[in-house]
Design an enzyme around this catalytic site. Sequence first.
Site, PDB file in Angstrom:
ATOM      1  N   TYR A  45       0.838  -1.200   0.000  1.00  8.30           N
ATOM      2  CA  TYR A  45       0.000   0.000   0.000  1.00  8.30           C
ATOM      3  C   TYR A  45       0.872   1.249   0.000  1.00  8.30           C
ATOM      4  CZ  TYR A  45      -4.645   2.114   0.626  1.00  8.30           C
ATOM      5  OH  TYR A  45      -5.835   2.788   0.439  1.00  8.30           O
ATOM      6  N   GLN A  48       1.884   3.369  -5.365  1.00  8.10           N
ATOM      7  CA  GLN A  48       1.199   2.653  -6.438  1.00  8.10           C
ATOM      8  C   GLN A  48       0.090   1.764  -5.902  1.00  8.10           C
ATOM      9  OE1 GLN A  48       1.072   2.786  -9.655  1.00  8.10           O
ATOM     10  NE2 GLN A  48       2.774   4.202 -10.046  1.00  8.10           N
ATOM     11  N   LYS A  69       0.461  -6.073   9.399  1.00  5.59           N
ATOM     12  CA  LYS A  69      -0.558  -5.677  10.365  1.00  5.59           C
ATOM     13  C   LYS A  69      -0.037  -4.623  11.328  1.00  5.59           C
ATOM     14  CE  LYS A  69      -4.040  -7.553  13.509  1.00  5.59           C
ATOM     15  NZ  LYS A  69      -4.601  -8.788  14.137  1.00  5.59           N
ATOM     16  N   ALA A 108      12.614  -4.703  -3.712  1.00  3.61           N
ATOM     17  CA  ALA A 108      13.367  -5.422  -2.677  1.00  3.61           C
ATOM     18  C   ALA A 108      12.429  -6.269  -1.815  1.00  3.61           C
ATOM     19  CB  ALA A 108      14.147  -4.442  -1.816  1.00  3.61           C
ATOM     20  N   ALA A 109      11.256  -5.720  -1.484  1.00 10.33           N
ATOM     21  CA  ALA A 109      10.292  -6.455  -0.653  1.00 10.33           C
ATOM     22  C   ALA A 109       9.706  -7.642  -1.408  1.00 10.33           C
ATOM     23  CB  ALA A 109       9.181  -5.518  -0.188  1.00 10.33           C
ATOM     24  N   GLN A 110       9.565  -7.534  -2.717  1.00 11.67           N
ATOM     25  CA  GLN A 110       9.067  -8.676  -3.488  1.00 11.67           C
ATOM     26  C   GLN A 110      10.018  -9.860  -3.373  1.00 11.67           C
ATOM     27  OE1 GLN A 110       7.880  -7.882  -7.524  1.00 11.67           O
ATOM     28  NE2 GLN A 110       6.585  -6.143  -6.959  1.00 11.67           N
ATOM     29  N   HIS A 131       5.491  -3.667 -12.673  1.00 15.05           N
ATOM     30  CA  HIS A 131       6.880  -3.480 -13.098  1.00 15.05           C
ATOM     31  C   HIS A 131       7.443  -4.870 -13.393  1.00 15.05           C
ATOM     32  CE1 HIS A 131      10.746  -1.689 -13.464  1.00 15.05           C
ATOM     33  NE2 HIS A 131      11.148  -1.761 -12.216  1.00 15.05           N
ATOM     34  N   SER A 277      13.025  33.251 -29.221  1.00 15.08           N
ATOM     35  CA  SER A 277      13.771  34.283 -29.945  1.00 15.08           C
ATOM     36  C   SER A 277      14.710  33.640 -30.956  1.00 15.08           C
ATOM     37  CB  SER A 277      14.578  35.130 -28.958  1.00 15.08           C
ATOM     38  OG  SER A 277      15.669  34.374 -28.437  1.00 15.08           O
TER      39      SER A 277
END
Length: 356
Positions: A45, A48, A69, A108-110, A131, A277
Site C-alpha cells: 500500500y 502505487q 498488520k 526489494a520487498a518482493q 513493473h 527568440s
Amino acid sequence: MVQSVRQVQNLNFGGTVEEVIERADYPKSKLQTMFGKDTMSVLGYGTQGRAQALNMRDNGLNVIVGVRKDGVSWKLAMEDGFVPGETLFDVVTAAEKGSVVMFLLSDAAQKTEWPTIQHAITKGKTLYFAHGFSVVFHEDTGVVPPKDVDVILCAPKGSGTTVRSLFQNGKGINSSYAVYQDVSGKAKERAQGLGVAIGSGYLYETTFPKEVHSDLTGERGVLMGAIQGMFKAQYEVLREAGHSPSEAFNETVEEATQSLYPLIAENGMDWMYANCSTTAQRGALDWAPKFHVATKPVFKELYESVTSGEETRRSLRSNSDPMYRENLEKELKEIRESEMWRAGVTVRGLRPERQV
C-alpha cells in the site's frame, strides 16, 4: 450516463503503427462484468498500491489489501475505508484470498516476500505486476511464477500520487501493459481491462523485459539521474563565472520547469524552437547535436548496465542494507543542502501563486 465504446485504434508513432487501448474501450460496466467474480488482492500500500486499489474500488471492483498488520500502511488503508478482517489483511492472507494477486510491494520487498506468498499463487489465478523487475531478473530476485497462472503487468508512467489525482480529476495516466504467461487465453484482454481499472487513460503494449529495461533507463537517465547531473553542471559553470545564485538557478532550473518544459509537453520540441527568440533558436539548434554526441555514450553505458542486470543487483544490495534509510538520507541531505537547491527554495517561494 451512457459510455461509448469505440474500436481499438492503430496509431502512427513517428512512422511505426501501434495498437492503442483507451479508457473508452473498457467502460466501467464492462470492467464490472469482466472482473465481477474476481477478488483483486493488492499486496502493498505504497503510492502505487494505494492509488491502484482506490481507483479499482471506485470503478466498482472487489478490492482487498494485504500489508503488515498495524504498520503505517495498515493504518493508512484503514483511514481509506478498508476494514480489518473484511477487506484488509496481512500479506499472506490477502494473497490466499485473491483471484487476481497484485504484487505491488517494492522490488526489494518482493524478493523477501515471494517465498511467503508463493504457495497462494494457485492454478487459475492471475499474478499481476506494475513493473517487470522481479520476473525479468528472477535469477536475482527468486520470483518465478508457476506455469499454471496468467502473469500480466500494467506499468503506469508516473507516480502513484499522479495515478490517483488524474483519475480523480476525470483524466488518466498513460501506461504500458504486457503478458508474460497466458494460460486462460484471456490474459491480454484482462491486462488491458485492469490497466483501465487502475486509472490509465491509454495503454500501449510492451513485454516484461522491454518495460523494465526502458523504465530503469528512464529513471537513471532523463527522468531523474541525468537531469540532476545536467542541472548541477550548468549551475556550477554559471556560479564559477560569477553569476549570482538566483540568476544561475533561474536560468538553469526555474525557467526550464516553469516555462519551457510545459510548452514542450503541450506542443513538442519543434514548436518550442519555432516560438522562441531567433538568438535562442539558433543557439539551441547548434548545441543540441553536441549534447547528443556527448551524452549518447553515457546512455549506452547505462542501458548495458540495465540489461546485464548490474543495476538490479546494485539496487537489491542497496535496498536490502539495514542502513539503507540512513544512507539515503545522507545522500538526499547533500542534494537538499547544496547551494543550488537551497537557492531553489527561495526562488520557488517568490512564485506569485505562493505569495500570501
